[in-house]
Structures are given as structure tokens and as C-alpha cells.
Design a protein around this motif. Structure first.
Motif, PDB file in Angstrom:
ATOM      1  N   TYR A 417       0.823  -1.208   0.000  1.00 23.15           N
ATOM      2  CA  TYR A 417       0.000   0.000   0.000  1.00 23.15           C
ATOM      3  C   TYR A 417       0.858   1.260   0.000  1.00 23.15           C
ATOM      4  N   LEU A 418       1.986   1.224   0.711  1.00 27.87           N
ATOM      5  CA  LEU A 418       2.877   2.385   0.699  1.00 27.87           C
ATOM      6  C   LEU A 418       3.423   2.614  -0.706  1.00 27.87           C
ATOM      7  N   THR A 419       3.796   1.548  -1.401  1.00 28.04           N
ATOM      8  CA  THR A 419       4.295   1.688  -2.768  1.00 28.04           C
ATOM      9  C   THR A 419       3.214   2.263  -3.668  1.00 28.04           C
ATOM     10  N   ALA A 420       1.965   1.856  -3.442  1.00 29.91           N
ATOM     11  CA  ALA A 420       0.853   2.413  -4.215  1.00 29.91           C
ATOM     12  C   ALA A 420       0.705   3.913  -3.947  1.00 29.91           C
ATOM     13  N   LEU A 421       0.800   4.301  -2.687  1.00 27.65           N
ATOM     14  CA  LEU A 421       0.711   5.729  -2.356  1.00 27.65           C
ATOM     15  C   LEU A 421       1.874   6.504  -2.976  1.00 27.65           C
ATOM     16  N   MET A 422       3.064   5.917  -2.968  1.00 23.82           N
ATOM     17  CA  MET A 422       4.238   6.584  -3.526  1.00 23.82           C
ATOM     18  C   MET A 422       4.152   6.746  -5.038  1.00 23.82           C
ATOM     19  N   SER A 423       3.346   5.904  -5.698  1.00 23.20           N
ATOM     20  CA  SER A 423       3.221   5.988  -7.153  1.00 23.20           C
ATOM     21  C   SER A 423       2.487   7.250  -7.597  1.00 23.20           C
ATOM     22  N   GLY A 424       1.757   7.884  -6.667  1.00 22.50           N
ATOM     23  CA  GLY A 424       0.994   9.073  -7.007  1.00 22.50           C
ATOM     24  C   GLY A 424      -0.363   8.784  -7.617  1.00 22.50           C
ATOM     25  N   LYS A 425      -0.686   7.506  -7.790  1.00 22.51           N
ATOM     26  CA  LYS A 425      -1.962   7.140  -8.408  1.00 22.51           C
ATOM     27  C   LYS A 425      -3.062   6.905  -7.385  1.00 22.51           C
ATOM     28  N   PHE A 426      -2.691   6.807  -6.119  1.00 25.75           N
ATOM     29  CA  PHE A 426      -3.657   6.409  -5.100  1.00 25.75           C
ATOM     30  C   PHE A 426      -3.586   7.318  -3.893  1.00 25.75           C
ATOM     31  N   THR A 427      -4.730   7.479  -3.249  1.00 29.26           N
ATOM     32  CA  THR A 427      -4.834   8.084  -1.919  1.00 29.26           C
ATOM     33  C   THR A 427      -5.629   7.107  -1.060  1.00 29.26           C
ATOM     34  N   PRO A 428      -5.690   7.316   0.240  1.00 29.87           N
ATOM     35  CA  PRO A 428      -6.502   6.408   1.061  1.00 29.87           C
ATOM     36  C   PRO A 428      -7.958   6.320   0.627  1.00 29.87           C
ATOM     37  N   GLN A 429      -8.459   7.379  -0.051  1.00 26.43           N
ATOM     38  CA  GLN A 429      -9.866   7.397  -0.450  1.00 26.43           C
ATOM     39  C   GLN A 429     -10.094   6.876  -1.864  1.00 26.43           C
TER      40      GLN A 429
END
Length: 742
Positions: A417-429
Motif C-alpha cells: 500500500y505504501l508503494t501504491a501511495l508513492m506511485s501518485g496514483k492512489f490516496t486512502p480514499q
């Protein structure tokens, strides 16, 4: 008129030469075949002299087969021996443990010692004969007759164990036990036993029997935090091993098999019963006669009262000693070999961690079919406060907290999930979809086999949905799952994980093996705002003259910022929902904000809870050494409950610190409800403040109100300003951690 080659002299000469060459070739081959046939007949005639029949032929055939198998077996042994011999490649292999270290806890209280100084050790010549005889008769009666491995003793032990339907006798020689103590861990694996055998042969070829026996008596763990029979004699009887009686010698010799089980300060009846076995062994081995042991049988040894010292943080000290050895070998401690080390150990917390693991296994272990557990508690910047490597150090000194490699299960998902957040494509929402997915023939399923459809990403982590983690790995790689997994591995490496982490399809679900210390290292970065740390024990180190030669703040490896704090803030928010609304509810602490993740592996072989607050990071693992599955233990059951009990104790009387991206908003843990416009849902946030912090926050609040009133912006401070349809979104707005609230 055409030219006639047949009439040309040069043509006729060439033709004759070629015909002659052809004839020579034919003649040569004929002669060669004839000569070869003759040689073969002569050879066959010669070999007929050795032709054997009947029983002699069977023996010859067996010898030939044995030679062939011996050659191939020798090659296999050479290959298998390489890992063992690499351990001996360093010329100073014996000096690596030639340190004397006194350890103190964080408050300066002495908690144990490790290492040995040879010039302080009692030499073998000074031992009473019955001390050595007691050890040899019990541990290795054929010590002077074998070359490291004793096939006769091994066969006898296998026979006795088979008749008893259990492990009654061990087959390891004294040399094998020394090899394990010097080079190997206590992990029960085939690889370790193979290495142990080769190292035993190596020791026998490089050291005399006297040297091997001396080293064994100086290095073996003897219970009570003591190493070596001299230290044990001082600890249990308050005298040098040179002065012990026969009864005391028998009790000391009985400790080698299971030092905690037979330690006299822990279980005196068991120690005395074991001493009687040793005395009888001395008679059977021919060292003493029945009448010579009668007095020792009637008057068993009594130890010095050590009830207040019955427990020492042995796993912690073993790990800390390895840290000191590494610092010494790197030259950071100079030429000294005697040190006093003040560690980060919290003795009270260590005791709480040990008793909690033991109580949980004693009360709930049988129902869950769980036999082992481990835990680590450290500060977010790396200082290790407590470390428990197993249930009973005396039974097994293998440190499961630092050395065991086990599958983390879903406790690995925060790296995804951290890698997903770091990609800039995802937020918690960001909306994600929980639905079936396959990568080739591999189709992962959720824990309960059902699918929940669309939801915000924080909710997928809170409920540990497997399909979402796999879908994220594909999205992280821009549609390429392999590339996505490579980026996840890179994130784990950036956070400090040292495990191999091979690229497998199930990596996002935690199928690769890590150690609890790896997890502690990675989760510490979540708790400290994205800094990679190296866990450490030593705060200060002084040499034999009392000079301070090392402080961690000055000389140790310092944290490095490796992740954008904004991504960490988002992840921390998501992981708080795991505890408050998801699989980790048993880890909720009174008045303390908690973030964490549960982990459960296939067939329930491993169960984890990895969590943190603003003050501490805690890792809890349960499982079995033989990799046997447990009875439906998940990370949200015993691990989370254990984490709760240890961490509730750890937070008693400390000034609480906020998690990254959040603030402490109440004193002594009142509940603040953030209500949405419809008033239908609330998100409860519990925090605890020290009095000083509460006063400071109150001053800031008054200043903000005064400023707002002055500028006519008081409405900005009202809850309705932050209200949203989703309670988690309301919380996110108030904490300012999410910019895009779609």
C-alpha cells in the motif's frame, strides 16, 4: 581438336600417385585393425588371469560399486562441506568470542554478562578429576575414541530413542556441541546438522582433545545467564570450579543437557534428580564405584539463593553481544576486549514481554497448537527496549526474534500500500475493487472466500483483502505485475528489510520469508515519519578503564529519511483503521492511538501482529519451530492480544507522542466524536496527553480562537467545516493528511 588428358604424362603421374595413396590408406587401416585385434586378444588373455567366479566375483563387484559410489559420495561431501568450511575461513574465528562484556539496562543496572577472557578462565589441569569425568560420562563417553562424530554413540542413541518412543538420548558428540556453540545457531534444521558434523571434523583436525574439552567447558550455556562451567560454579555455589564437591560437580554436569530445566535456582528437585543420573553415569562409565558416590547421593548439593536473579534477558543479551562483536571487529571500539555497555533495555518491559509470551502459550497455546512465540519492542528511531526470542531460553537458545525467517502473511501488505501511495496514483480514499483475479493459473482468494466489491483503499487494508493487494501490485507496475512487485521489493529494501524477498506472484500477500526484526525495522519507518533505522542495543560503551569510547548518538548509524512524510501520513491513517475498524481490534490501547497490521499465513503456520504508536513499535509472532500448522490462529487473535498486553504496560507513565500526521487532541484519553452532517456515524479517536503537552496545546487553541475572532473566521474552527459523508474522510480532513478527498 579436344585435348586428351589420358595422353598427358603429368595426368598419368597424378593418377598413379592418388591410386598409391589410396592403397596406402587401405593398407594402413587393415594393418591397424589387425594389430588392434591382436592387442585385444592379448589383453583379454591377460585379464583372464584375474577372472573370478562365485563368491569372489560378488565381492569384487561390490568393491567396484563401492568405489564408484565412494567417488560420487566424496564429491557430494565436498559440496556439502563448503558452507561449513566458509565459517572457518577467518583466521581469528576463536577470538571473535574473546570479549568480556558487562551489560546494563537503560538505567545503569547490571543485567548480565557475555564473553570470556581466557587468562581469567580455570585451565583444565586445575579441574578436579571428577568434574571432567562427570561431564564426559554424561555428554560423550567415547570422547577420546572418535574423530568428531561418533557412529557408535549415534546408533546407541537412535536405538534407545526408538525403544522409548521419544528423544531420551542425544547423538551429538561433545565436539559437535562445541561446533554449534562456536559457529552455528540452535535452529533444528538438516542444514545445521550437516554443518555441525563437518565442523566437528574440522575442529578435531585443528585442535587437540584437551583444547576441545577446555573450549566446551568455557563456552557452553549453563543457565542463569552464565556461560562456562567456571561462571556457573560461581553463580550456583559461590565458589570456583576448582573447589566444588562431587555432588556439586554432578549437578553442574547435569546442566549441559537442558540448563534452564535443570538449573538448581529454578527447579532444585529436578536438578538433584539429574545429578543422581550423572552420578550413576560415572559408575556405568567406570570412573567411580558405587561406594564412592554414596555420600554424594545422600547429601545432594544445595545452591546459593539466587531467587531474585532467576530471570535474565538472555535473548536480548545474545543479540546485543553480537552487536558489540560487530563494532569491535569493525574497529570502532579500539583494541580493548573488556567493555561495559549501557543498553536501551527496559528491564521491567522485558520481564512483562517474557511473562506475557509464556502465559499466552501456557493458557492458549494448546488450543491453538502453538508452541513458540517471539516479540520485539523498540523506539521508532531504533533503540530496542525488549526482545524475546522464544518460550524457554534454556530449552532452545535459537533467537526467533532475530534469526527465524517466517512468512509475514498480510503484515507485509503495508509495503504494498505504501508503494501504491508513492506511485501518485492512489490516496486512502481512492476506490478499489475487491473481485476475483487471476495471474495465469494462480487465483488468490480472500480469507473468508467472499468479495466486497468497490470500496475506499483504506477499507481494503483494514479488512486485509487479498485480491486488492494483488490488483495494486499490477497497477503499481503500470499493468505489469512483475514490474509492480519489483517496486514493492524496492520499497521494502528502502525501509531496511534484509530478507532475500524473491519475486513470486504471491509476494504482495506476504509469501516471502522475513524475520521479526525485519518487520520491526520496516514498521519503525512508519512510526517515525519515513526514516530508515537500524535497530540497536548499545547506548554507551566504556572500556576496562571506564573511558567512554562509544555513544550511539555520536558514533552509531543515524536514521535517514527515505520516504516522503506525506505518504507515511496517509499510510498511518490507513493502518489506524486496521485497529479501529478492521482485523486488529484486540490491539486497541486505552487512551493511545494505535496503527498496525495483522498477518496470517497459509494453513495457519504463522500468526503476526505488527503495530506501533508514537512512542513504540511492537512485533509479535506465534508459530512452531517444525513449521507445523496451528489451529486457526490468526494475527487478530493471540498475537494482537499479546501486543495489547505488552504495549499497554509499555505506555504506562510515559509522555505520549503523536503518530505521524496526527496530533494529540485530548488529555487522559477522553473520546472525541467527529460527526458527519447526517449525524449517523461517528469516528472515535482516543488520545492521551501529558499535563505539560495539554497545557501547551490549550495555549495554541486559545491563540487560534483569538486570531479567528479578530479576522471574523471563527466558523473555520467549527466541526461542520470538516463534516463529510464518510467518517474516515471527516477524520482525514481534520488531520489534514489528504488533499484529494474524492
Amino acid at each position: 581438336m579436344a585435348y586428351d588428358f589420358n595422353q598427358a604424362r603429368w595426368f598419368r603421374a597424378l593418377r598413379n600417385a592418388l591410386l598409391g595413396f589410396d592403397s596406402w590408406i587401405d593398407s594402413a587401416f587393415f594393418t591397424l585393425s589387425t594389430d588392434t585385434a591382436g592387442l585385444w586378444r592379448n589383453f583379454s588373455s591377460f585379464m583372464e588371469r584375474f577372472h573370478v567366479r562365485g563368491a569372489s566375483r560378488v565381492a569384487v563387484e561390490l568393491a567396484c560399486e563401492g568405489l564408484t559410489l565412494g567417488v560420487f559420495g566424496g564429491l557430494i561431501l565436498v559440496v556439502l562441506a563448503q558452507p561449513a568450511f566458509r565459517l572457518t575461513a577467518s583466521g581469528d574465528w576463536l577470538k571473535k568470542t574473546d570479549l568480556a562484556v558487562t551489560f546494563q539496562d537503560r538505567f545503569g543496572k547490571e543485567v548480565g554478562r557475555r564473553g570470556i577472557l581466557h587468562d581469567d578462565a580455570v585451565t583444565l589441569d586445575q579441574y578436579p578429576d571428577y568434574v571432567v569425568q562427570a561431564v564426559l560420562s554424561t555428554e560423550d563417553r567415547r570422547f577420546y575414541d572418535h574423530w568428531g562424530v561418533d557412529p557408535i554413540g549415534l546408533g546407541r542413541a537412535l536405538t534407545v530413542n526408538a525403544r522409548s518412543s521419544g528423544v531420551v538420548q542425544g547423538g551429538s558428540t561433545l565436539t559437535q556441541q562445541l561446533a554449534k556453540n562456536l559457529f552455528l545457531s540452535n535452529e533444528r534444521t538438516l542444514t545445521r546438522k550437516i554443518n555441525e558434523a563437518f565442523l566437528a571434523f574440522w575442529l578435531e583436525s585443528h585442535l587437540s582433545k584437551k583444547q576441545i574439552l577446555q573450549l566446551y567447558l568455557d563456552r557452553a550455556y549453563m543457565g542463569g545467564g552464565t556461560f562456562g562451567i567456571q561462571a556457573a560454579s560461581q553463580f550456583y555455589f559461590g565458589r570456583s570450579v576448582k573447589d566444588v564437591s562431587l555432588a556439586q560437580a554432578a549437578m553442574l554436569a547435569g546442566l549441559f543437557k537442558a540448563p534452564t530445566k535443570f538449573a538448581p535456582h529454578v527447579n532444585l528437585p529436578a536438578a538433584r534428580a539429574r545429578a543422581l543420573d550423572v552420578l550413576n553415569n560415572m559408575v556405568v562409565a567406570g570412573y567411580l564405584r558405587e561406594n564412592q558416590i554414596a555420600d554424594a547421593q545422600r547429601n545432594p548439593a544445595s545452591p546459593v539463593d539466587r531467587s531474585a536473579e532467576a530471570s535474565t534477558p538472555d535473548w536480548y543479551l545474545d543479540w546485543a553481544f553480537n552487536e558489540i562483536k560487530a563494532l569491535s571487529e569493525s574497529g570502532k571500539l579500539g583494541p580493548d576486549r573488556v567493555f561495559t555497555v549501557r543498553t536501551a533495555l527496559d528491564s521491567s518491559l522485558q520481564k512483562k514481554a517474557e511473562t506475557t509470551i509464556d502465559e499466552m502459550l501456557r493458557e492458549s497455546g494448546p488450543a491453538f497448537h502453538a508452541k513458540q512465540g517471539a516479540t520485539i519492542v523498540l523506539e521508532p528511531l531504533g533503540a530496542v527496549r525488549a526482545l524475546v526470542g522464544g518460550r524457554d531460553y534454556g530449552v532452545s537458545q535459537f533467537n526467533r526474534a532475530t534469526d527465524a525467517q517466517r512468512q509475514p502473511g498480510s503484515s507485509f501488505k503495508p509495503y504494498v500500500y505504501l508503494t501504491a501511495l508513492m506511485s501518485g496514483k492512489f490516496t486512502p480514499q481512492t476506490t478499489v475493487v475487491d473481485a476475483p483475479i487471476c495471474l495465469g493459473n494462480w487465483c488468490p482468494k480472500n480469507y473468508k472466500g467472499s468479495y466486497a466489491g468497490s470500496m475506499p483503499m483504506w477499507n481494503a487494508l483494514a479488512h486485509s483483502l487479498n485480491t486488492v493487494a494483488v490488483r495494486l501490485s499490477i497497477a503499481i507496475g503500470d499493468g505489469d505485475a512483475k514490474k509492480g512487485r519489483a517496486r514493492i521489493i524496492a520499497t521494502a529494501r528502502r525501509l531496511g528489510l534484509t530478507a532475500p524477498l524473491p519475486d513470486t506472484q504471491s509476494l504482495p500477500l506476504g509469501a516471502d520469508e522475513v524475520s521479526p526484526m525485519d518487520q520491526a525495522t520496516g514498521y519503525a519507518a512508519f512510526a517515525n515519519g519515513g526514516k530508515r533505522i537500524k535497530p540497536y542495543a548499545a547506548l554507551e560503551i566504556a572500556n576496562s578503564r571506564g573511558e567512554l569510547i562509544y555513544t550511539h548518538d555520536r558514533d552509531g548509524e543515524q536514521p535517514q529519511q527515505v520516504i516522503d512524510p506525506r505518504n507515511i501520513n496517509d499510510l498511518v491513517f490507513m493502518m489506524t483503521q486496521v485497529v479501529e475498524q478492521g482485523t486488529g481490534r484486540r490491539a486497541i490501547l486505552d487512551g493511545v492511538k494505535v496503527a498496525g497490521k495483522t498477518g496470517t499465513t497459509n494453513e495457519y503456520k504463522d500468526a503476526w501482529f505488527c503495530g506501533y504508536t508514537g512512542n513504540f513499535v511492537g512485533i509479535v509472532w506465534y508459530g512452531n519451530d517444525d513449521d507445523q500448522p496451528m489451529e486457526k490462529m490468526t494475527g487478530g487473535t493471540l498475537p494482537a492480544a499479546t501486543w495489547h498486553d505488552i504495549m499497554q504496560f509499555a505506555h504506562s507513565g510515559v509522555d505520549l507522542k503523536p503518530l505521524p500526521g496526527s496530533t494529540l487532541i485530548a488529555e487522559q484519553g477522553p473520546v472525541v466524536q467527529l460527526t458527519n452532517n447526517a449525524g449517523a456515524q461517528t469516528l472515535k479517536v482516543r488520545e492521551q496527553l501529558s499535563k505539560k503537552s495539554s497545557e501547551a496545546l490549550g495555549s495554541i487553541e486559545n491563540l487560534m480562537k483569538a486570531t479567528a475572532e479578530k479576522h471574523g473566521a471563527l466558523d473555520l474552527l467549527r466541526p461542520s467545516r470538516y463534516a463529510a459523508a464518510d467518517p474516515a474522510e471527516t477524520f482525514a480532513r481534520r488531520r489534514g493528511a489528504i488533499v484529494d478527498l474524492r
